[in-house]
Design a protein around this motif. Structure first.
Motif, PDB file in Angstrom:
ATOM      1  N   PHE A  71       3.934  -4.002   5.455  1.00  0.00           N
ATOM      2  CA  PHE A  71       4.059  -5.301   4.799  1.00  0.00           C
ATOM      3  C   PHE A  71       2.894  -5.490   3.833  1.00  0.00           C
ATOM      4  N   SER A  72       3.051  -6.419   2.935  1.00  0.00           N
ATOM      5  CA  SER A  72       2.061  -6.575   1.872  1.00  0.00           C
ATOM      6  C   SER A  72       1.574  -8.006   1.774  1.00  0.00           C
ATOM      7  N   ASP A  73       0.371  -8.134   1.276  1.00  0.00           N
ATOM      8  CA  ASP A  73      -0.221  -9.435   0.932  1.00  0.00           C
ATOM      9  C   ASP A  73      -0.662  -9.311  -0.514  1.00  0.00           C
ATOM     10  N   ASN A  74       0.201  -9.712  -1.420  1.00  0.00           N
ATOM     11  CA  ASN A  74      -0.111  -9.539  -2.836  1.00  0.00           C
ATOM     12  C   ASN A  74      -1.338 -10.333  -3.266  1.00  0.00           C
ATOM     13  N   ALA A  75      -1.571 -11.452  -2.640  1.00  0.00           N
ATOM     14  CA  ALA A  75      -2.733 -12.271  -3.001  1.00  0.00           C
ATOM     15  C   ALA A  75      -4.042 -11.535  -2.707  1.00  0.00           C
ATOM     16  N   LYS A  76      -4.016 -10.660  -1.722  1.00  0.00           N
ATOM     17  CA  LYS A  76      -5.208  -9.904  -1.355  1.00  0.00           C
ATOM     18  C   LYS A  76      -5.183  -8.478  -1.902  1.00  0.00           C
ATOM     19  N   ASN A  77      -4.146  -8.138  -2.651  1.00  0.00           N
ATOM     20  CA  ASN A  77      -3.990  -6.761  -3.142  1.00  0.00           C
ATOM     21  C   ASN A  77      -4.122  -5.753  -2.001  1.00  0.00           C
ATOM     22  N   THR A  78      -3.439  -6.047  -0.930  1.00  0.00           N
ATOM     23  CA  THR A  78      -3.535  -5.212   0.264  1.00  0.00           C
ATOM     24  C   THR A  78      -2.152  -5.007   0.880  1.00  0.00           C
ATOM     25  N   VAL A  79      -1.892  -3.803   1.320  1.00  0.00           N
ATOM     26  CA  VAL A  79      -0.706  -3.533   2.115  1.00  0.00           C
ATOM     27  C   VAL A  79      -1.158  -3.026   3.473  1.00  0.00           C
ATOM     28  N   TYR A  80      -0.297  -3.211   4.446  1.00  0.00           N
ATOM     29  CA  TYR A  80      -0.646  -2.882   5.817  1.00  0.00           C
ATOM     30  C   TYR A  80       0.426  -1.976   6.411  1.00  0.00           C
ATOM     31  N   LEU A  81       0.020  -1.225   7.397  1.00  0.00           N
ATOM     32  CA  LEU A  81       0.957  -0.421   8.164  1.00  0.00           C
ATOM     33  C   LEU A  81       0.690  -0.699   9.638  1.00  0.00           C
ATOM     34  N   GLN A  82       1.603  -1.430  10.232  1.00  0.00           N
ATOM     35  CA  GLN A  82       1.482  -1.718  11.652  1.00  0.00           C
ATOM     36  C   GLN A  82       2.203  -0.625  12.420  1.00  0.00           C
ATOM     37  N   MET A  83       1.477   0.012  13.329  1.00  0.00           N
ATOM     38  CA  MET A  83       2.028   1.144  14.073  1.00  0.00           C
ATOM     39  C   MET A  83       2.033   0.805  15.556  1.00  0.00           C
ATOM     40  N   ASN A  84       3.202   0.849  16.153  1.00  0.00           N
ATOM     41  CA  ASN A  84       3.347   0.533  17.570  1.00  0.00           C
ATOM     42  C   ASN A  84       3.844   1.742  18.338  1.00  0.00           C
ATOM     43  N   SER A  85       3.697   1.686  19.650  1.00  0.00           N
ATOM     44  CA  SER A  85       4.170   2.760  20.533  1.00  0.00           C
ATOM     45  C   SER A  85       3.715   4.124  20.022  1.00  0.00           C
ATOM     46  N   LEU A  86       2.451   4.218  19.730  1.00  0.00           N
ATOM     47  CA  LEU A  86       1.920   5.440  19.130  1.00  0.00           C
ATOM     48  C   LEU A  86       1.990   6.615  20.094  1.00  0.00           C
TER      49      LEU A  86
END
Length: 123
Positions: A71-86
């Motif tokens: 998911f992304s936060d355009n206001a912060k110029n940042t994208v994230y990768l949430q990883m579960n059940s690694l």
């Protein structure tokens, strides 16, 4: 100048969760797209997920659907990768890159890459 920097890697136990961040500059996701990739020693870099410039949503590698969320936060110029059940098989250096995938989200690729962040999943 296009720049990307991934962060948030670390050591996590099997079944745990981790969220990576990628801060970027010099482009917008809406115009260019952005993606996550990963690479383990001796293997080719593989695409993990991508937000294409088409605005049609996020695409994922088939094997990761349901466990990973980008998911992304355009206001912060940042994208994230949430990883579960690694799983130990998720151990890799994770990179972000632009454009991340083609316009239709059919295949992953990158022209500009940031330094990666290491994720280690212990068994």
């Amino acid at each position: 100048e296009v720049q990307l920097q991934a962060s948030g890697g670390g050591l996590v136990q099997t079944g745990g969760s981790l969220t990576l961040s990628c801060q970027y500059s010099g482009f917008t996701v809406d115009d260019s797209g952005i993606g996550w990739f990963r690479q383990t020693p001796g293997k080719e870099r593989e695409g993990v997920s991508c937000i294409s410039s088409s605005g049609s949503g996020t695409v994922y590698a088939n094997s990761l659907v349901g466990r990973f969320t980008m998911f992304s936060d355009n206001a912060k110029n940042t994208v994230y990768l949430q990883m579960n059940s690694l799983e130990p098989e998720d151990t890799a250096v994770y990179y972000c890159a632009t454009p991340g995938c083609d316009f239709s989200g059919t295949y992953f690729y990158g022209d500009h890459w940031g330094k990666g962040t290491l994720v280690t999943v212990s068994s």
